[in-house]
Design an enzyme around this catalytic site. Structure first.
Site, PDB file in Angstrom:
ATOM      1  N   GLU A  32      49.272 -15.242 -27.251  1.00 58.30           N
ATOM      2  CA  GLU A  32      50.632 -14.944 -27.710  1.00 58.30           C
ATOM      3  C   GLU A  32      51.140 -16.040 -28.649  1.00 58.30           C
ATOM      4  OE1 GLU A  32      53.220 -12.516 -24.567  1.00 58.30           O
ATOM      5  OE2 GLU A  32      52.467 -14.398 -23.771  1.00 58.30           O
ATOM      6  N   ASP A  34      49.288 -18.196 -30.446  1.00 60.17           N
ATOM      7  CA  ASP A  34      48.528 -18.133 -31.702  1.00 60.17           C
ATOM      8  C   ASP A  34      49.053 -17.016 -32.602  1.00 60.17           C
ATOM      9  OD1 ASP A  34      46.927 -20.238 -30.945  1.00 60.17           O
ATOM     10  OD2 ASP A  34      45.286 -18.989 -30.212  1.00 60.17           O
ATOM     11  N   MET A  80      44.048 -29.218 -35.546  1.00 59.48           N
ATOM     12  CA  MET A  80      43.086 -28.517 -36.391  1.00 59.48           C
ATOM     13  C   MET A  80      43.613 -27.151 -36.788  1.00 59.48           C
ATOM     14  SD  MET A  80      39.188 -29.053 -35.099  1.00 59.48           S
ATOM     15  CE  MET A  80      39.592 -28.957 -33.365  1.00 59.48           C
ATOM     16  N   LYS A 107      34.381 -26.644 -28.940  1.00 61.43           N
ATOM     17  CA  LYS A 107      35.777 -27.075 -28.826  1.00 61.43           C
ATOM     18  C   LYS A 107      36.165 -26.900 -27.362  1.00 61.43           C
ATOM     19  CE  LYS A 107      40.482 -26.331 -30.503  1.00 61.43           C
ATOM     20  NZ  LYS A 107      41.065 -26.209 -29.142  1.00 61.43           N
ATOM     21  N   GLU A 162      38.061 -35.277 -25.801  1.00 62.95           N
ATOM     22  CA  GLU A 162      38.731 -34.307 -24.935  1.00 62.95           C
ATOM     23  C   GLU A 162      38.452 -34.630 -23.475  1.00 62.95           C
ATOM     24  OE1 GLU A 162      41.228 -30.893 -25.784  1.00 62.95           O
ATOM     25  OE2 GLU A 162      40.332 -32.489 -26.974  1.00 62.95           O
TER      26      GLU A 162
END
EC number: 6.5.1.2
Length: 651
Positions: A32, A34, A80, A107, A162
């Site tokens: 949602e 994005d 990004m 990712k 990460e």
């Protein structure tokens, strides 16, 4: 979209962004969010003079407000650009004026972290924050076991990466939070972020976080390629994922993307895409940045595993043990190529904990073969038309009074149709007698038509029983009857598992079969409770079941051709009475190795401890292998395992 609608969407996006970054309490699913950002970008591309300075497309994240001190990054931490399909990837590459020499890696879906080292020592750890200022979480960072406190490099350097929670650890964390009456983390990313921002560092330590580096900030390195930088960083003692490549063309990028997408469920941590970047650092410097993104890299996103939908109602399912399970009926939504129409709600305590109501907007997650589940309720979207989910007092199938055991409701009627049907379905399932062709729908049809009335009646089915049933022709009937006949020959432990005795799973069934053979159901409470791994609850359940079903088990013995595993136990001095843990991907199924290990008098555990003797590992082994190595447990691959079975004491 009108300008007013654009401004309203900017306001909504800011609200969602603030909830995500500051509160760790998302108000929308990733998909949602994005979608909303893409709508803003489309408007802004058409009307550049009307772009709002408040638009999230112009900022990395909200200003930080927290109990942690702030740290200014020496070099900015950028977000990004996202691309969602081949066309968008090629458009990005065209803008980057680059169609060759790309660096790619997974990712990971976690929390970004900036580590600063000076004179070889870790001096600080900080969150991404707004890209320029992050939160000082140094004390918590030092509790992450795979982050080196000292590195063999003296110059100042910012190492970025990460922080993730492995899938298996995430499930354990949420189980513990549920027991403690705490709200569950919606996903591993929120779990990682929340774990880093603890005021009590011991909580961070027990979460078993992992750090994977993906880049650098301030540095004085002299490499010409990003791939060389990362190889150097990993040589300092940092983890490296096994899916890191340098490729020449965009076609190769696409090929690797689909390869990684296929491995999505096998990876021990969550991924939401693949990072694609220009490998040449001089070229990266020439390309530079937009107001928000580096022009030389992009996140090629995977299809969402989590989406928002509406809870339409709740169905009550009666299991073989009589336990009532509430199942959420959802507005159909596609997740990872599968249309999801329902999700488990587990029990009524879970409904209370979630605070979910019929009509609510909910977030649903699905991963691999895992049953879809509701992870979050968006209570802010309620309009007053929602209705409460009421706890039933009668069985939805037979209408007998339910036993209320707190979290669980139970139907105690042994003749309840739903209990009988589900007992049969379980008995013939893959992990039990594995009768090919006798699935859930066929069992229900045969029961409805009166062709079967209990488990035993399956083995007395005849050709004529199927003649008037829809969908059954000669070949299908014969195949099913042959499958039933072949299923009569099975291991004793599979048969015990198939009986569905409460608290007795595959491992316990194997132990019973190996310890007592065909006399497993004739033992005393003391004999059961003294078995390794058995407790009072299991022993009591066994005693009650065998007392009631004594004659029935004897009848099964007359029908089936069971293999006595007690006689098959072939002790091997290298592994007999040893404890194994299996992790990673092996040449054959995990069940194959489990049965093989147990056949030589050893046992298989699901977790690593100081009492573990061997860890059998394959490719993509996760935290279990790391924990075993840290504890000094012997870790062996398949070749070494085969040598053990052959009696090689050198292993």
């Amino acid at each position: 979209m009108t300008y007013q609608e654009y401004l309203e969407k900017v306001k909504l996006a800011k609200e969602w962004m603030r909830a995500y970054y500051e509160d760790d309490e998302p108000l929308a699913s990733d998909e949602e969010y994005d979608k909303l950002i893409r709508e803003l970008k489309e408007f802004e591309a058409l009307y550049k003079d009307k772009i709002s300075k408040d638009s999230p497309t112009q900022n990395i994240a909200p200003t930080i407000q927290s109990e942690f001190h702030k740290i200014t990054h020496s070099a900015k931490m950028w977000s990004m650009e996202d691309v969602f399909d081949e066309a968008e990837l090629r458009a990005w590459a065209k803008r980057a004026k680059c169609e060759f020499d790309f660096f790619i890696e997974p990712k990971f879906d976690g929390a970004s972290l900036n580590l600063t080292y000076e004179n070889g020592k870790l001096i600080s750890g900080a969150t991404r924050g707004d890209g320029e200022i992050g939160e000082d979480i140094t004390l918590n960072v030092k509790e992450i076991s795979n982050i080196p406190k000292i590195i063999p490099y003296k110059d100042k350097i910012e190492i970025r990466g990460e922080v993730v929670i492995l899938k298996e650890d995430f499930e354990k964390i949420n189980e513990k939070r549920a027991k403690d009456g705490l709200s569950l983390f919606a996903n591993p990313r929120n779990g990682a972020s929340g774990s880093l921002r603890q005021l009590d560092t011991s909580i961070t330590k027990e979460r078993n976080l992992k750090f994977y580096p993906w880049g650098v900030g301030e540095n004085s390195l002299k490499f010409s390629k990003h791939s060389e930088v990362m190889e150097f960083i990993r040589s300092l003692g940092f983890l490296k994922d096994d899916f890191v490549y340098c490729v020449k063309t965009l076609d190769e990028v696409l090929e690797k993307y689909h390869e990684l997408l296929e491995k999505r469920d096998q990876k021990p941590m969550m991924m939401d895409g693949m990072v694609v970047r220009v490998d040449d650092l001089k070229k990266c410097q020439e390309l530079g940045y937009t107001v928000k993104f580096p022009k030389f890299m992009a996140a090629f996103k995977f299809p969402a595993l989590e989406k928002t939908t509406t809870l339409l109602g709740v169905n009550l399912q009666v299991g073989r043990s009589g336990v009532i399970t509430p199942v959420a009926i959802l507005e159909p939504v596609e997740l990872d190529g599968v249309v999801v129409k329902s999700a488990t709600l587990h029990n009524f305590d879970e409904i209370t904990r979630l605070g979910v109501m019929i009509g609510d907007s909910v977030s649903v997650i699905r991963s691999g073969d895992v049953i879809p589940k509701i992870t979050k309720v968006f209570t802010q979207r309620r309009d007053g038309l929602e209705s409460k989910i009421t706890k039933p007092s009668l069985c939805p199938e037979c209408l007998s009074e339910l036993l209320d055991e707190g979290a669980f409701l139970k139907c105690q009627n042994l003749d309840c149709k739903a209990r009988l049907v589900n007992s049969i379905i379980y008995f013939v399932s893959k992990k039990c007698l594995n009768i090919d062709g006798l699935g859930e729908n066929i069992v229900e049809l045969l029961f409805k038509e009166g062709k079967i009335t209990n488990i035993e009646s399956i083995f007395f089915l005849k050709y004529d029983d199927f003649l008037n049933l829809e969908g059954f022709k000669e070949k299908k009937i014969n195949n099913l009857l042959n499958a039933i006949e072949n299923a009569k020959k099975c291991s004793l432990s599979r048969f015990i598992t198939a009986l569905g005795i409460e608290h007795i799973g595959e491992v316990a069934a194997k132990k019973l079969a190996q310890s007592f053979g065909f006399d497993w159901f004739l033992q005393s409470y003391e004999a059961y409770v003294n078995l390794e791994g058995f407790g009072e609850q299991m022993a009591k359940s066994l005693q009650e079941f065998t007392k009631i079903n004594h004659q029935r088990i004897k009848h099964f013995y007359e029908i089936l051709h069971l293999e006595d595993e007690k006689k098959e136990l072939a002790l091997n001095e290298n592994i007999s009475n040893k404890t194994f843990v299996i992790t990673g991907t092996l040449s054959k199924s995990r069940d194959h190795f489990k049965e093989l290990i147990e056949s030589f008098g050893a046992k298989v555990s699901s977790s690593v401890s100081k009492k573990t003797d061997f860890v059998l590992y394959g490719s993509e082994a996760g935290s279990k292998l790391e924990k075993a190595q840290s504890l000094g447990v012997k870790c062996i691959n398949e070749d070494e395992f085969n040598a053990l079975l052959g009696g090689d004491d050198e292993v």
